[in-house]
Design an enzyme around this catalytic site. Structure first.
Site, PDB file in Angstrom:
ATOM      1  CB  CYS A 114      -0.828  -0.056   1.565  1.00 42.92           C
ATOM      2  SG  CYS A 114      -0.001   0.041   2.671  1.00 42.92           S
ATOM      3  CG  HIS A 283      -4.277   0.794   4.184  1.00 40.88           C
ATOM      4  ND1 HIS A 283      -2.837   0.477   3.371  1.00 40.88           N
ATOM      5  CD2 HIS A 283      -5.402   1.715   3.615  1.00 40.88           C
ATOM      6  CE1 HIS A 283      -4.073  -0.383   2.172  1.00 40.88           C
ATOM      7  NE2 HIS A 283      -5.199   0.284   2.401  1.00 40.88           N
ATOM      8  CG  ASN A 303      -8.220   1.013   0.369  1.00 42.58           C
ATOM      9  OD1 ASN A 303      -6.869   0.684   0.267  1.00 42.58           O
ATOM     10  ND2 ASN A 303      -8.973   0.265   0.643  1.00 42.58           N
TER      11      ASN A 303
END
Length: 338
Positions: A114, A283, A303
């Site tokens: 990520c 994240h 995302n």
């Protein structure tokens, strides 16, 4: 005796695996919705998905590194900020409609990359904006994930500020999505979409092993690896007061935050952590705008868990209260265009 130990180990492992799915089950999601007033939860993952599989999707050390960072790395002012008016609502996809990458929802696959997606995607957007659309493609999440050894551990996580530092010192080649053959180094980790029965196609599979750093163009082989690299002039954290100014001036940025066990089930509204939610990990995502919904200020985020997750791959999170440490953990860099 040895056979008994093996049998018990298998049973324990199976129980351990099934126990991990508690926060993806319908009754837990219903409990979230009973308590949440600003957002709605729903089924994004098969309830049989293990906690371990969800944690594999995380991997940013951005919150911790921002807390420890030197004040010199925080950007508070830029001459280009002068006379900037900050609107109450902003969406980079609408401001720079010609930059197709801004709203693209990517899929990091079974890999904790990520941190590489949040940074390389923001860098690509900023380069498109800086060149007025002359550059309008993705940059390589593959290269930054597996070639930046100072950033961290590839699929096992990394530090976003180190990724921006890599862009400034080593540059980054172009690279599209899995099997796209777009750009110099397309992403080589398979995506994890849900199948027709709602099952995550990566569930139960081991995490992607780190790839060897490939210093050559294997996508579009007409490109020259060395000449394809794009650079930033700098790398920095942003103070809360400079986030909006920097986005309005240069484009989307990376944002890291703490993830709790209610977040994977986000569907709509402005996310605020549930009172009894448990911490899962860090994240990184891409921040593309802000606004207010029912009086709650929010950041608008992209995302990298594919467009089947959340609100077509996007989510909103409360702004101005340092929700999950997101206000204090953003990074960026200004592209070099000459």
């Amino acid at each position: 005796m040895a056979r008994l130990i093996i049998l018990l180990s298998v049973v324990f492992f199976s129980v351990y695996q099934t126990e991990q799915a508690y926060f993806l089950e319908k009754n837990y999601i219903d409990m979230i919705n009973e308590g949440a007033s600003t957002w709605k939860a729903g089924m994004n993952f098969d309830p049989k998905t293990s906690k371990e599989d969800i944690i594999k999707l995380l991997g940013s050390t951005g919150v911790e590194s921002a807390k420890k960072a030197s004040i010199d790395l925080f950007k508070t002012h830029d001459d280009a900020y002068e006379n900037i008016w900050i609107p109450r609502k902003f969406d980079a996809r609408k401001k720079w409609r010609h930059c197709r990458t801004i709203g693209e929802v990517r899929d990091q696959g079974h890999c904790g990359s990520c941190w590489a997606f949040g940074t390389s995607s923001a860098f690509a957007d900023r380069l498109c904006i800086a060149t007025d659309g002359d550059f309008n493609q993705l940059l390589s999440a593959e290269e930054i994930t597996f070639c930046c050894h100072k950033c961290g551990y590839g699929c096992h996580g990394g530090n976003p500020i180190k990724a921006w530092e890599y862009f400034s010192k080593h540059g980054l080649v172009t690279g599209g999505n899995y099997k796209s053959e777009e750009g110099c180094e397309p992403y080589r980790v398979p995506p994890c979409p849900r199948d027709k029965d709602g099952n995550n196609t990566c569930a139960g599979k081991p995490m992607e092993k780190n790839h060897r750093c490939t210093r050559m163009c294997y996508g579009d082989q007409d490109l020259d690896y060395d000449q394809d690299h794009k650079y930033t002039r700098d790398y920095y954290y942003l103070t809360y007061g400079s986030i909006q100014k920097d986005v309005l001036t240069y484009g989307p940025i990376e944002a890291s935050f703490d993830v709790y066990d209610d977040f994977p089930s986000y569907k709509s509204g402005v996310y605020i952590k549930s009172e009894n939610a448990s911490y899962l990990g860090g994240h990184a995502v891409k921040l593309i705008g802000w606004g207010e919904e029912d009086g709650i200020p929010y950041w608008l985020m992209v995302n990298s868990w594919n467009a089947q997750w959340g609100d077509n791959g996007l989510f909103k999170i409360q702004r101005g209260t340092n929700e999950c440490n997101i206000d204090s953990s953003t990074t960026g860099g200004v592209p070099v265009t000459n």
